[in-house]
Design a protein around this motif. Sequence first.
Motif, short mmCIF file in Angstrom:
data_model
loop_
_atom_site.label_atom_id
_atom_site.label_comp_id
_atom_site.label_asym_id
_atom_site.label_seq_id
_atom_site.Cartn_x
_atom_site.Cartn_y
_atom_site.Cartn_z
N GLN A 83 0.77 -1.07 0.28
CA GLN A 83 -0.07 -0.02 0.12
C GLN A 83 1.05 1.20 0.12
O GLN A 83 0.27 2.45 -0.10
N TYR A 84 2.17 1.17 0.40
CA TYR A 84 2.94 2.32 0.61
C TYR A 84 3.50 2.62 -0.77
O TYR A 84 4.26 3.84 -0.94
N THR A 93 13.19 5.24 -4.49
CA THR A 93 12.67 4.64 -3.25
C THR A 93 11.61 3.58 -3.63
O THR A 93 11.64 2.58 -3.00
N LYS A 94 10.89 3.79 -4.61
CA LYS A 94 9.42 2.96 -5.21
C LYS A 94 10.26 1.59 -5.74
O LYS A 94 9.98 0.58 -5.21
N ILE A 98 10.00 -2.11 -3.80
CA ILE A 98 9.29 -3.09 -4.68
C ILE A 98 10.28 -4.43 -4.78
O ILE A 98 10.00 -5.59 -4.47
N LYS A 99 11.67 -4.20 -4.93
CA LYS A 99 12.70 -5.00 -4.85
C LYS A 99 12.65 -5.97 -3.69
O LYS A 99 12.90 -7.19 -3.36
N LYS A 121 4.32 -4.30 -11.53
CA LYS A 121 4.51 -2.88 -11.21
C LYS A 121 6.13 -2.74 -11.59
O LYS A 121 6.45 -1.77 -12.40
N LEU A 122 7.26 -3.59 -11.36
CA LEU A 122 8.53 -3.24 -11.62
C LEU A 122 8.72 -3.35 -13.11
O LEU A 122 9.42 -2.43 -13.66
#
Length: 298
Positions: A83-84, A93-94, A98-99, A121-122
């Motif tokens: 959710q973040y 940062t995103k 995700i990683k 998403k990645l």
Amino acid sequence: ILSSKMENGFGSLEESIEALLNVEKQMRQIGDVAGTRKAVIEILELCFQAGAWKILNEQIVLISKRRGQLKQAVQAMVQKAMQYIDQTPDLDTKIDLIKSLNSVSAGKIYVEIERARLIKKLAKIKEEQGLIAEAAELMQEIAVETFGAMAKTEKIAFILEQVRLCLDRQDYVRAQILSRKISPRVFEADTSKDKKKPKEGESIIEEPPADIPSLLELKRIYYQLMIRYYAHNNDYLEICRCYKSIYDIPSVKEDPDQWIPVLRKICWYMVLSPHDPMQSSLLNLTLEDKNLAEIPHF
């Protein structure tokens, strides 16, 4: 108590996390699922509210590796941290978040759906950076057709994304292999049957995310991708059949702005197709269509 301490300026973030990790350990050791889950979620929320993204990533990895960690706690942690993702301050940062979540989810069946969504998403980020081959390879790691709890529409949307990326990188062989994972019959299914309650022992199907298209929209996307595939080797009859399938979608049939251009294409590709029994039967079927009167030249 801890959050009120933080608000009043007592104790640093590290001290609060340390205290919560002790609570998490106690709860985990006595097998208290709800308590462990609550402690884990509170740690994530503290990091998020403090904007401590690096510490958040470290805690995600640390919590997942703790001895005898409960599956439910890991699942809740991954779902909460996801959710973040869209609230991260910048792209780096995103990607880091995700990683981190991806590495924690790898090889764990109970978070396989979350991992598929993370990879998607990645891959989207990689594609936006112009790295089509990397995006395609990322997506190919995931075999969603084996996921029992994933909604049918989400599975189809994921496979179609795999096919699209292969076509974008001109990998037609793999595009064909992936497209075969979808049977065209799936688009004719009665979606009302999906709402039945699962029998005992059956896995509960998760609701697809809000951005997943409906089955009929997926049908159109599927045939548009197949047209791209067949256009690569000038298979006019197959292109014609794909347009015929799009033409038969109710929302297309009801809108002249949509069906007129599609019917024109059916006629063009029919004429271009070599004569054989399939072409002949499709030709007769099209000649019987009353809509042809609307486009007399065709």
